[in-house]
Motif scaffolding. Sequence first.
Motif, short mmCIF file in Angstrom:
data_model
loop_
_atom_site.label_atom_id
_atom_site.label_comp_id
_atom_site.label_asym_id
_atom_site.label_seq_id
_atom_site.Cartn_x
_atom_site.Cartn_y
_atom_site.Cartn_z
N GLY A 89 0.91 -1.01 0.05
CA GLY A 89 -0.03 0.13 -0.17
C GLY A 89 0.88 1.28 0.05
O GLY A 89 2.06 0.98 -0.01
N MET A 90 0.22 2.35 -0.22
CA MET A 90 1.02 3.72 0.03
C MET A 90 0.18 4.89 0.76
O MET A 90 -1.01 4.78 0.70
N GLN A 91 1.03 5.41 1.82
CA GLN A 91 0.30 6.23 2.51
C GLN A 91 1.01 7.70 2.53
O GLN A 91 2.01 7.77 2.35
N THR A 92 0.05 8.69 2.70
CA THR A 92 0.50 10.02 2.54
C THR A 92 0.57 10.38 4.01
O THR A 92 0.00 9.98 4.87
N SER A 93 1.54 11.45 4.62
CA SER A 93 2.03 11.58 5.94
C SER A 93 1.66 13.17 6.64
O SER A 93 2.24 13.24 7.36
N ASN A 94 0.90 13.84 5.57
CA ASN A 94 0.95 15.25 6.35
C ASN A 94 0.25 15.28 7.85
O ASN A 94 -0.50 14.43 8.18
N ALA A 95 0.77 16.33 8.56
CA ALA A 95 0.34 16.70 9.85
C ALA A 95 -0.81 17.40 9.65
O ALA A 95 -1.21 18.03 8.69
N ASN A 96 -1.51 17.52 10.99
CA ASN A 96 -2.79 18.43 11.03
C ASN A 96 -2.32 19.92 10.71
O ASN A 96 -3.20 20.66 10.06
N ASN A 97 -1.21 20.56 11.15
CA ASN A 97 -1.06 21.75 10.89
C ASN A 97 0.02 22.08 9.88
O ASN A 97 0.90 23.12 9.83
N ARG A 98 0.86 21.18 9.37
CA ARG A 98 1.79 21.35 8.40
C ARG A 98 1.85 20.18 7.45
O ARG A 98 1.61 19.00 7.79
N PHE A 99 2.26 20.65 6.00
CA PHE A 99 2.12 19.56 4.99
C PHE A 99 3.54 18.46 5.31
O PHE A 99 3.11 17.19 5.07
N ILE A 100 4.28 19.09 5.58
CA ILE A 100 5.90 18.25 5.90
C ILE A 100 5.53 17.99 7.21
O ILE A 100 5.64 18.67 8.11
N THR A 101 5.36 16.44 7.79
CA THR A 101 5.47 16.12 8.95
C THR A 101 6.56 15.88 9.60
O THR A 101 7.56 16.20 9.10
N GLY A 102 6.27 15.58 11.01
CA GLY A 102 7.54 15.14 11.94
C GLY A 102 7.18 14.00 12.66
O GLY A 102 6.14 13.56 12.56
N SER A 103 7.99 13.37 13.41
CA SER A 103 7.99 12.01 13.84
C SER A 103 6.80 12.00 14.94
O SER A 103 6.13 11.06 14.96
N ALA A 104 6.57 13.19 15.64
CA ALA A 104 5.47 13.14 16.78
C ALA A 104 4.04 12.95 15.95
O ALA A 104 3.29 12.13 16.48
N ALA A 105 3.95 13.67 15.31
CA ALA A 105 2.53 14.09 14.47
C ALA A 105 2.47 12.60 13.60
O ALA A 105 1.29 12.15 13.68
N ALA A 106 3.27 12.26 12.84
CA ALA A 106 3.27 11.20 11.97
C ALA A 106 3.30 9.78 12.90
O ALA A 106 2.27 8.79 12.49
N GLY A 107 3.79 9.79 13.96
CA GLY A 107 3.73 8.56 14.74
C GLY A 107 2.18 8.53 15.49
O GLY A 107 1.86 7.62 15.58
N THR A 108 1.75 9.69 15.88
CA THR A 108 0.45 9.61 16.50
C THR A 108 -0.54 9.38 15.53
O THR A 108 -1.47 8.59 16.00
N ALA A 109 -0.36 9.62 14.29
CA ALA A 109 -1.30 9.25 13.01
C ALA A 109 -1.04 7.45 12.93
O ALA A 109 -1.97 6.87 12.84
N LEU A 110 0.09 7.19 13.08
CA LEU A 110 0.28 5.78 12.80
C LEU A 110 -0.18 4.93 14.21
O LEU A 110 -0.40 3.69 14.05
N ALA A 111 -0.13 5.46 15.07
CA ALA A 111 -0.26 4.66 16.49
C ALA A 111 -1.72 4.80 17.00
O ALA A 111 -2.20 4.03 17.62
N CYS A 112 -2.18 5.90 16.71
CA CYS A 112 -3.72 6.06 17.03
C CYS A 112 -4.71 6.53 15.97
O CYS A 112 -5.79 6.57 16.32
#
Length: 527
Positions: A89-112
């Motif tokens: 599969g393929m996933q897009t990674s943008n954060a809630n408040n930024r197009f280019i994400t960081g590990s905390a926001a991306a991790g929250t998406a992947l974990a929660c």
Amino acid sequence: MKIRSCHIKFAFFAVAIGFIFTFVSCAIHQKSSANTKSPLYVFFFIGDGMASAQIHATEAYLAATAEDEAKAEGIKVSRLTMSGLPVLGMQTSNANNRFITGSAAAGTALACGEKTNIGVIAMRPDTTTPSTSLAEAAKAKGMKVGIVTSVSLDHATPAVFYAHTESRKNYEKIGEFLLKSNFDYFAGGGFRVDKYKSDAYAGLTNEERYTVVASRAKANGFTYTDTRTEFDALSEKQGHVIAIHPTLDVYDAIPYALNRRTGDTAGKTDENFITLAEFTQKGIDLMEKSDNGFFMMVEGGKIDWACHANDARTAIEEIIAFDEAVGVAVDFAKEHPERTLIVVTGDHECGGLALGFAGMGYETDFEKLSAQTIAYDDFFSQPLSAYKKRNTPAPDDINADMWQIIFENYKMDGHRITATKEDDLTEYEIELLEDAFDKSITGTNKNAEEKNALLYGRNDPLTVTLTHLLNRKSGLSWTSFSHTAMPVPVFAMGYRSELFDGYYDNTEVARKMAEVMNVSVGRIGKP
Ligand SMILES: [Zn+2]
């Protein structure tokens, strides 16, 4: 007649009852063997900063450095275990408040399964509402839970699975969550005790702080190990375990695989190394007897750091180490094929890595990368730092001593060290190195100038110029010192892995896993 009719009726009745009984018991049996009773084993592998470019560069490097047989056949790509998993599969990674994400926001998406803002650990963007992670949901369901990482245990990616706080920088608070998590296995790097601010740690050295953490871990029911011998002796009898790598870098992470293999400094001898694969295998050994199965997250955390430093060889060795850990799970899945799910992905791309470089046109020469024998961090802290000490006052230009260091660590020749032209640097390349050398020696690169920021980012100018040159000669180039928004592949195999087919948002990864595990993640009951 009456008697006979009665017999027939009784016989019919008995057969009917028997049939119903058989049917019902069969249905119950089918249900229990297929779903509810047998344990489910879930592996979630996250390569931090790892997207298609990093994976494929590794595959090209492996093919280029393979033994003659493969090369003779013209093989250009050597598949990793992860890219051989059957579902993609393929996933897009943008954060809630930024197009280019960081590990905390991306991790929250992947974990929660929920979008949040940059820097937030498993909470909604309001930073008051915690989001439940897959690991917490698994624990609540009675599964055993393991969190394994090559960086510190309180780093953003592992933290999103057990902590809830407004900032990834709250290391001490994150550590508190860890100690109270009741999870079964934490393994890999240590704790960022240098960031601990409370009275309990005031005035203590980092080593003393670790002693406090260890005793608090024991008080919270954990067996705490930080040596190879203790690690080897761990068995399921220990209960909850925190297993820290015997040697740690300055950020409390496991030293780079490249440095470990070639490193010769004190304490970095081979027998002290525990690989990510070994940490993963130990997690299986400790948790596999669980009646309700387990959930294990394994992070290759330093792929990202090497990419921030634009150091391809170091990133590639981290990916190989990460992929070997995936291999451990795949071997386990072969023994439990019906009830094991393996998902492998990254949280975002890092460095804007491209397979191709303007100066190389259509050519690549990945074998050149093998000349590098040391990761950027050890190059800076060892040969470069030693050089600076013995060359005072600093020379204006790169001298023979420095050309020798460059040749030994990167096989790039700017001083006719060898007779062959093959490893010679061009005039332009030497110019780039001289410029970087000046700034490195005099410490003038503080990103004050736009030119410096674009050339070196926050890295040591000479170190990053050396990896840039070597990477370009191999056909790799970098467009950023930060993350990028390139979509990230998701590889899956095993139980219900077909769910991971398609192109979706990163929050969907956690939601799909939650569906397979039959748990709820995020803000439960309030979407
Ligand atoms: Zn990063």
